[in-house]
Every structure is written in structure tokens, then in C-alpha cells.
Design a protein around this motif. Structure first.
Motif, PDB file in Angstrom:
ATOM      1  N   LYS A  19       0.837  -1.208   0.000  1.00 19.94           N
ATOM      2  CA  LYS A  19       0.000   0.000   0.000  1.00 19.94           C
ATOM      3  C   LYS A  19       0.871   1.258   0.000  1.00 19.94           C
ATOM      4  CE  LYS A  19      -4.142  -1.858   2.297  1.00 19.94           C
ATOM      5  NZ  LYS A  19      -4.352  -2.815   1.272  1.00 19.94           N
ATOM      6  N   TYR A  20       1.948   1.217   0.753  1.00 20.68           N
ATOM      7  CA  TYR A  20       2.870   2.352   0.789  1.00 20.68           C
ATOM      8  C   TYR A  20       3.474   2.609  -0.592  1.00 20.68           C
ATOM      9  CZ  TYR A  20       7.177   4.927   1.547  1.00 20.68           C
ATOM     10  OH  TYR A  20       8.198   5.832   1.440  1.00 20.68           O
ATOM     11  N   LEU A  21       3.935   1.556  -1.246  1.00 23.56           N
ATOM     12  CA  LEU A  21       4.548   1.709  -2.566  1.00 23.56           C
ATOM     13  C   LEU A  21       3.561   2.231  -3.605  1.00 23.56           C
ATOM     14  CD1 LEU A  21       6.724  -1.532  -2.708  1.00 23.56           C
ATOM     15  CD2 LEU A  21       7.545   0.819  -2.493  1.00 23.56           C
ATOM     16  N   VAL A  37      10.359   5.692  -5.993  1.00 25.65           N
ATOM     17  CA  VAL A  37       9.734   4.570  -5.286  1.00 25.65           C
ATOM     18  C   VAL A  37      10.764   3.778  -4.494  1.00 25.65           C
ATOM     19  CG1 VAL A  37       8.546   2.375  -5.638  1.00 25.65           C
ATOM     20  CG2 VAL A  37       7.753   4.393  -6.811  1.00 25.65           C
ATOM     21  N   ASN A  38      11.951   3.601  -5.044  1.00 25.25           N
ATOM     22  CA  ASN A  38      13.058   2.971  -4.326  1.00 25.25           C
ATOM     23  C   ASN A  38      12.751   1.549  -3.854  1.00 25.25           C
ATOM     24  OD1 ASN A  38      15.683   2.954  -3.465  1.00 25.25           O
ATOM     25  ND2 ASN A  38      15.243   3.906  -1.498  1.00 25.25           N
ATOM     26  N   HIS A  39      12.119   0.765  -4.720  1.00 27.48           N
ATOM     27  CA  HIS A  39      11.857  -0.653  -4.459  1.00 27.48           C
ATOM     28  C   HIS A  39      12.090  -1.384  -5.776  1.00 27.48           C
ATOM     29  CE1 HIS A  39       9.494  -4.324  -3.799  1.00 27.48           C
ATOM     30  NE2 HIS A  39       9.891  -4.184  -2.554  1.00 27.48           N
ATOM     31  N   LEU A  40      12.981  -2.357  -5.799  1.00 27.72           N
ATOM     32  CA  LEU A  40      13.432  -2.977  -7.031  1.00 27.72           C
ATOM     33  C   LEU A  40      12.288  -3.550  -7.874  1.00 27.72           C
ATOM     34  CD1 LEU A  40      15.915  -3.614  -8.728  1.00 27.72           C
ATOM     35  CD2 LEU A  40      16.092  -5.784  -7.520  1.00 27.72           C
ATOM     36  N   VAL A  41      11.379  -4.288  -7.272  1.00 25.51           N
ATOM     37  CA  VAL A  41      10.270  -4.893  -8.026  1.00 25.51           C
ATOM     38  C   VAL A  41       9.390  -3.809  -8.635  1.00 25.51           C
ATOM     39  CG1 VAL A  41       8.204  -6.330  -7.837  1.00 25.51           C
ATOM     40  CG2 VAL A  41      10.290  -6.991  -6.641  1.00 25.51           C
ATOM     41  N   MET A  42       9.073  -2.801  -7.848  1.00 25.26           N
ATOM     42  CA  MET A  42       8.228  -1.710  -8.334  1.00 25.26           C
ATOM     43  C   MET A  42       8.963  -0.914  -9.410  1.00 25.26           C
ATOM     44  SD  MET A  42       5.188  -0.631  -7.622  1.00 25.26           S
ATOM     45  CE  MET A  42       4.133   0.668  -7.089  1.00 25.26           C
ATOM     46  N   GLN A  43      10.251  -0.682  -9.236  1.00 23.03           N
ATOM     47  CA  GLN A  43      11.038   0.051 -10.229  1.00 23.03           C
ATOM     48  C   GLN A  43      11.023  -0.661 -11.577  1.00 23.03           C
ATOM     49  OE1 GLN A  43      14.822   0.278  -8.212  1.00 23.03           O
ATOM     50  NE2 GLN A  43      14.500   2.425  -7.675  1.00 23.03           N
ATOM     51  N   LYS A  44      11.203  -1.978 -11.553  1.00 23.28           N
ATOM     52  CA  LYS A  44      11.203  -2.739 -12.802  1.00 23.28           C
ATOM     53  C   LYS A  44       9.836  -2.679 -13.473  1.00 23.28           C
ATOM     54  CE  LYS A  44      14.918  -5.954 -11.763  1.00 23.28           C
ATOM     55  NZ  LYS A  44      15.318  -7.357 -11.587  1.00 23.28           N
ATOM     56  N   ALA A  45       8.771  -2.777 -12.693  1.00 25.19           N
ATOM     57  CA  ALA A  45       7.417  -2.714 -13.252  1.00 25.19           C
ATOM     58  C   ALA A  45       7.156  -1.339 -13.869  1.00 25.19           C
ATOM     59  CB  ALA A  45       6.384  -3.022 -12.178  1.00 25.19           C
ATOM     60  N   ILE A  46       7.554  -0.287 -13.189  1.00 22.97           N
ATOM     61  CA  ILE A  46       7.348   1.068 -13.700  1.00 22.97           C
ATOM     62  C   ILE A  46       8.166   1.284 -14.969  1.00 22.97           C
ATOM     63  CG2 ILE A  46       7.671   3.530 -13.225  1.00 22.97           C
ATOM     64  CD1 ILE A  46       7.109   2.859 -10.246  1.00 22.97           C
ATOM     65  N   PHE A  80       0.746  -3.730  -9.399  1.00 26.04           N
ATOM     66  CA  PHE A  80      -0.255  -2.672  -9.409  1.00 26.04           C
ATOM     67  C   PHE A  80      -1.619  -3.278  -9.082  1.00 26.04           C
ATOM     68  CE2 PHE A  80       2.948  -1.275 -12.565  1.00 26.04           C
ATOM     69  CZ  PHE A  80       3.391  -0.142 -11.903  1.00 26.04           C
ATOM     70  N   PRO A  81      -2.257  -2.844  -8.003  1.00 24.41           N
ATOM     71  CA  PRO A  81      -3.555  -3.404  -7.624  1.00 24.41           C
ATOM     72  C   PRO A  81      -4.634  -3.120  -8.669  1.00 24.41           C
ATOM     73  CG  PRO A  81      -2.648  -2.045  -5.865  1.00 24.41           C
ATOM     74  CD  PRO A  81      -1.782  -1.856  -7.056  1.00 24.41           C
TER      75      PRO A  81
END
Length: 129
Positions: free
Chosen positions: A14-16, A45-54, A77-78
């Protein structure tokens, strides 16, 4: 870490998502083009999984894809956030909807943390005794 039941899927996720939506909202409202906004947001965002998705979203958007269609393909992404973006992307009010989505996830995060503190409090008292 995102797969950990309460902390990963609840709090961290939720934070990400909130951070992603709020950063994108500010950048788009400020006139930054969508591909540049995605690039900047991936760094914030500074989170590897989220960075790759973005980054994958950014590449597809540069290729002409709709942002919601690409986000739908990534489980990070929800579905709710994607559905909210679908509606506003077509009307050209993406920044406004991203802001509302960030506010929604901030509120959800606050509620989850309050519930967790209520559950943890009795355990802390027992441990201290």
C-alpha cells in the motif's frame, strides 16, 4: 518482501502504490510528460520490483500503449488502482485520479496500521509483564 502476509502485502505494498500514485500525480500536474514522470517515479519509489514494473510501463507507454493496459499486466499494481486510472486516462484527468488513488491508499495504510497496533498492544503488555 511483498509476499509477506501482513507487512508485505498490506503495509509495504500500500505504501509503494501510494508513493507511486502521489509522485506521478505531482509530476503530471506540474506538466512533466508521462514517460519522464514514469522514469522519475521509478527512482523515487526505491523498491526494485516496483522500479522494474514502472520501467516496463514506461517503455510500453513510449511505444504508444495506454498506461492502464500496461499496468494491468503487472501484479504489483492493484486492480483497483488500474480501474481508477482507466476511467480518468480517457478523460485526460490522470493527475487528479492518481492523487485520489494515493489518498485512498494512504487512508487504507493508516487504517491497517491502527488495526495492527490494537492487535500488537496486548501482546506487548504480556511480554513486558
Amino acid at each position: 518482501v511483498l509476499k509477506v502476509p501482513v507487512f508485505g502485502k498490506g503495509i509495504l505494498h500500500k505504501y509503494l502504490v501510494s508513493r507511486y500514485c502521489s509522485t506521478m500525480s505531482m509530476l503530471l500536474a506540474g506538466g512533466v510528460p508521462l514517460p519522464n514522470s514514469l522514469k522519475i517515479t521509478s527512482r523515487v519509489v526505491n523498491h526494485l520490483v516496483m522500479q522494474k514494473a514502472i520501467e516496463k510501463v514506461r517503455i510500453k507507454v513510449i511505444g504508444g500503449a495506454m498506461i492502464a493496459d500496461v499496468m494491468r499486466a503487472h501484479p504489483v499494481f492493484p486492480r483497483l488502482s488500474v480501474k481508477m486510472i482507466v476511467v480518468q486516462e480517457k478523460t485526460g484527468r490522470l493527475a487528479e485520479m492518481l492523487k485520489r488513488t494515493a489518498e485512498y491508499y494512504d487512508e487504507e495504510l493508516d487504517n491497517l496500521i491502527q488495526k495492527l497496533s490494537v492487535l500488537i498492544e496486548p501482546a506487548m503488555i504480556v511480554v513486558m509483564l
